[in-house]
Design a protein around this motif. Sequence first.
Motif, PDB file in Angstrom:
ATOM      1  N   ALA A   1       0.839  -1.202   0.000  1.00 25.03           N
ATOM      2  CA  ALA A   1       0.000   0.000   0.000  1.00 25.03           C
ATOM      3  C   ALA A   1       0.872   1.250   0.000  1.00 25.03           C
ATOM      4  N   GLU A   2       1.930   1.242   0.782  1.00 27.69           N
ATOM      5  CA  GLU A   2       2.836   2.390   0.797  1.00 27.69           C
ATOM      6  C   GLU A   2       3.552   2.540  -0.537  1.00 27.69           C
ATOM      7  N   ILE A   3       3.950   1.436  -1.129  1.00 25.23           N
ATOM      8  CA  ILE A   3       4.659   1.508  -2.406  1.00 25.23           C
ATOM      9  C   ILE A   3       3.762   2.101  -3.483  1.00 25.23           C
ATOM     10  N   ARG A   4       2.500   1.689  -3.541  1.00 25.93           N
ATOM     11  CA  ARG A   4       1.598   2.239  -4.558  1.00 25.93           C
ATOM     12  C   ARG A   4       1.382   3.732  -4.332  1.00 25.93           C
ATOM     13  N   SER A   5       1.298   4.151  -3.085  1.00 25.71           N
ATOM     14  CA  SER A   5       1.135   5.580  -2.792  1.00 25.71           C
ATOM     15  C   SER A   5       2.362   6.370  -3.235  1.00 25.71           C
ATOM     16  N   ARG A   6       3.545   5.837  -2.947  1.00 31.11           N
ATOM     17  CA  ARG A   6       4.768   6.534  -3.342  1.00 31.11           C
ATOM     18  C   ARG A   6       4.923   6.579  -4.857  1.00 31.11           C
ATOM     19  N   GLN A   7       4.428   5.578  -5.536  1.00 28.02           N
ATOM     20  CA  GLN A   7       4.501   5.608  -7.001  1.00 28.02           C
ATOM     21  C   GLN A   7       3.654   6.736  -7.574  1.00 28.02           C
ATOM     22  N   LEU A   8       2.515   6.998  -6.976  1.00 27.61           N
ATOM     23  CA  LEU A   8       1.691   8.128  -7.427  1.00 27.61           C
ATOM     24  C   LEU A   8       2.439   9.442  -7.238  1.00 27.61           C
ATOM     25  N   ASP A   9       3.161   9.564  -6.119  1.00 23.01           N
ATOM     26  CA  ASP A   9       3.937  10.775  -5.878  1.00 23.01           C
ATOM     27  C   ASP A   9       5.057  10.924  -6.912  1.00 23.01           C
ATOM     28  N   PHE A  10       5.785   9.844  -7.146  1.00 23.10           N
ATOM     29  CA  PHE A  10       6.883   9.889  -8.121  1.00 23.10           C
ATOM     30  C   PHE A  10       6.371  10.199  -9.527  1.00 23.10           C
ATOM     31  N   ALA A  11       5.207   9.658  -9.868  1.00 23.20           N
ATOM     32  CA  ALA A  11       4.677   9.848 -11.221  1.00 23.20           C
ATOM     33  C   ALA A  11       4.341  11.302 -11.500  1.00 23.20           C
ATOM     34  N   ASN A  12       4.089  12.078 -10.436  1.00 28.43           N
ATOM     35  CA  ASN A  12       3.757  13.493 -10.606  1.00 28.43           C
ATOM     36  C   ASN A  12       4.980  14.395 -10.623  1.00 28.43           C
ATOM     37  N   ASP A  13       6.165  13.817 -10.393  1.00 28.79           N
ATOM     38  CA  ASP A  13       7.400  14.603 -10.367  1.00 28.79           C
ATOM     39  C   ASP A  13       8.126  14.538 -11.700  1.00 28.79           C
TER      40      ASP A  13
ATOM     41  N   PRO B   1      11.928  14.734 -13.655  1.00 30.83           N
ATOM     42  CA  PRO B   1      13.219  14.168 -13.232  1.00 30.83           C
ATOM     43  C   PRO B   1      14.003  15.049 -12.261  1.00 30.83           C
ATOM     44  N   LYS B   2      13.957  16.381 -12.437  1.00 32.05           N
ATOM     45  CA  LYS B   2      14.690  17.263 -11.535  1.00 32.05           C
ATOM     46  C   LYS B   2      14.083  17.244 -10.134  1.00 32.05           C
ATOM     47  N   GLN B   3      12.754  17.270 -10.052  1.00 35.70           N
ATOM     48  CA  GLN B   3      12.097  17.199  -8.751  1.00 35.70           C
ATOM     49  C   GLN B   3      12.407  15.881  -8.051  1.00 35.70           C
ATOM     50  N   ARG B   4      12.398  14.802  -8.815  1.00 33.17           N
ATOM     51  CA  ARG B   4      12.685  13.488  -8.245  1.00 33.17           C
ATOM     52  C   ARG B   4      14.108  13.437  -7.708  1.00 33.17           C
ATOM     53  N   ARG B   5      15.042  13.991  -8.447  1.00 34.88           N
ATOM     54  CA  ARG B   5      16.439  13.988  -8.029  1.00 34.88           C
ATOM     55  C   ARG B   5      16.634  14.801  -6.743  1.00 34.88           C
TER      56      ARG B   5
ATOM     57  N   TYR C   1      14.402  15.400  -4.462  1.00 34.74           N
ATOM     58  CA  TYR C   1      13.773  14.667  -3.370  1.00 34.74           C
ATOM     59  C   TYR C   1      14.684  13.548  -2.866  1.00 34.74           C
ATOM     60  N   LEU C   2      15.258  12.782  -3.773  1.00 34.43           N
ATOM     61  CA  LEU C   2      16.106  11.664  -3.372  1.00 34.43           C
ATOM     62  C   LEU C   2      17.369  12.147  -2.657  1.00 34.43           C
ATOM     63  N   LYS C   3      17.861  13.312  -3.026  1.00 38.52           N
ATOM     64  CA  LYS C   3      19.021  13.869  -2.323  1.00 38.52           C
ATOM     65  C   LYS C   3      18.656  14.267  -0.901  1.00 38.52           C
ATOM     66  N   ARG C   4      17.413  14.709  -0.698  1.00 34.36           N
ATOM     67  CA  ARG C   4      16.979  15.100   0.649  1.00 34.36           C
ATOM     68  C   ARG C   4      16.709  13.880   1.529  1.00 34.36           C
ATOM     69  N   LYS C   5      16.511  12.712   0.900  1.00 36.10           N
ATOM     70  CA  LYS C   5      16.188  11.486   1.624  1.00 36.10           C
ATOM     71  C   LYS C   5      17.214  10.403   1.278  1.00 36.10           C
ATOM     72  N   PRO C   6      18.485  10.623   1.594  1.00 33.45           N
ATOM     73  CA  PRO C   6      19.497   9.642   1.188  1.00 33.45           C
ATOM     74  C   PRO C   6      19.338   8.323   1.947  1.00 33.45           C
ATOM     75  N   THR C   7      19.810   7.275   1.317  1.00 35.94           N
ATOM     76  CA  THR C   7      19.674   5.927   1.851  1.00 35.94           C
ATOM     77  C   THR C   7      20.916   5.517   2.637  1.00 35.94           C
ATOM     78  N   PRO C   8      20.772   5.074   3.891  1.00 34.40           N
ATOM     79  CA  PRO C   8      21.928   4.556   4.621  1.00 34.40           C
ATOM     80  C   PRO C   8      22.380   3.227   4.024  1.00 34.40           C
ATOM     81  N   LEU C   9      23.681   3.126   3.771  1.00 37.27           N
ATOM     82  CA  LEU C   9      24.232   1.967   3.062  1.00 37.27           C
ATOM     83  C   LEU C   9      25.347   1.314   3.863  1.00 37.27           C
ATOM     84  N   VAL C  10      25.450   0.009   3.707  1.00 35.16           N
ATOM     85  CA  VAL C  10      26.591  -0.755   4.218  1.00 35.16           C
ATOM     86  C   VAL C  10      27.340  -1.290   3.005  1.00 35.16           C
ATOM     87  N   ARG C  11      28.656  -1.081   3.002  1.00 29.54           N
ATOM     88  CA  ARG C  11      29.462  -1.511   1.850  1.00 29.54           C
ATOM     89  C   ARG C  11      30.400  -2.642   2.279  1.00 29.54           C
ATOM     90  N   SER C  12      30.377  -3.727   1.514  1.00 25.56           N
ATOM     91  CA  SER C  12      31.251  -4.857   1.807  1.00 25.56           C
ATOM     92  C   SER C  12      32.635  -4.607   1.228  1.00 25.56           C
TER      93      SER C  12
END
Length: 218
Positions: A39-51, A53-57, A59-70
């Motif tokens: 349900a959350e994924i479908r909601s987020r897809q609606l948000d992304f579909a309205n953005d 490419p610049k808006q999407r970029r 947004y993703l910079k404001r919400k960076p993903t914590p990563l573990v690197r091997s």
Amino acid sequence: MALRLPPFQPLPPPSGSAGDLLEVPLQALQPTQLCVGMAEIRSRQLDFANDDPKQRRRYLKRKPTPLVRSAAGELWMVDRHHRLRALLELDPNAMAFGYVVLELAVAERHAVLEQLHQRGWLYLYDGRGLGPLHPMALPTSLSGTHDDPYRSLVWKLKREGLVEAAPLIPFHEFRWGAWLRSRNLPHFSSDRLEPALPAARALVRSQAASHLAGWIPS
């Protein structure tokens, strides 16, 4: 029902410096949980579909993903599974921004997963709440995560302001979902949350839920 999760280390927040961010393809990220709430994924897809490419970029910079690197350079994401799976389904070639919270000296998949498990950074329960499964049961891509309707239900309750966010607690919403799963709720699905919502709203506001992080007194 209580999740038998190990003690966890809080997830480090980003440093705030854009120069510390990595730009990585979503296809290269490995999940640390078996399930998502569709349900959350479908909601987020609606948000992304309205953005665009610049808006999407932005947004993703404001919400960076914590990563573990091997040691082999492979990347495991320890948060943001929902927004990034939503984007991956819309654009298989999409990129995301992340920051490294842990560099590991091991390269083998089983060794990486063991170190993540020791830190409480793996969620090893399936979409029916069964587990914990072996860490090697985790999918190797976001598209392999399964649907957990209770995770969808908690997302909806958070949107309604009935559960507070706790962004540094790993799998916070799944902990709430496990508690709700132990209660007697009408049958529902991620596509049809409505049958369970009246009872779930009352439960999360009750004193019985006060031990959970994010509980809001009524």
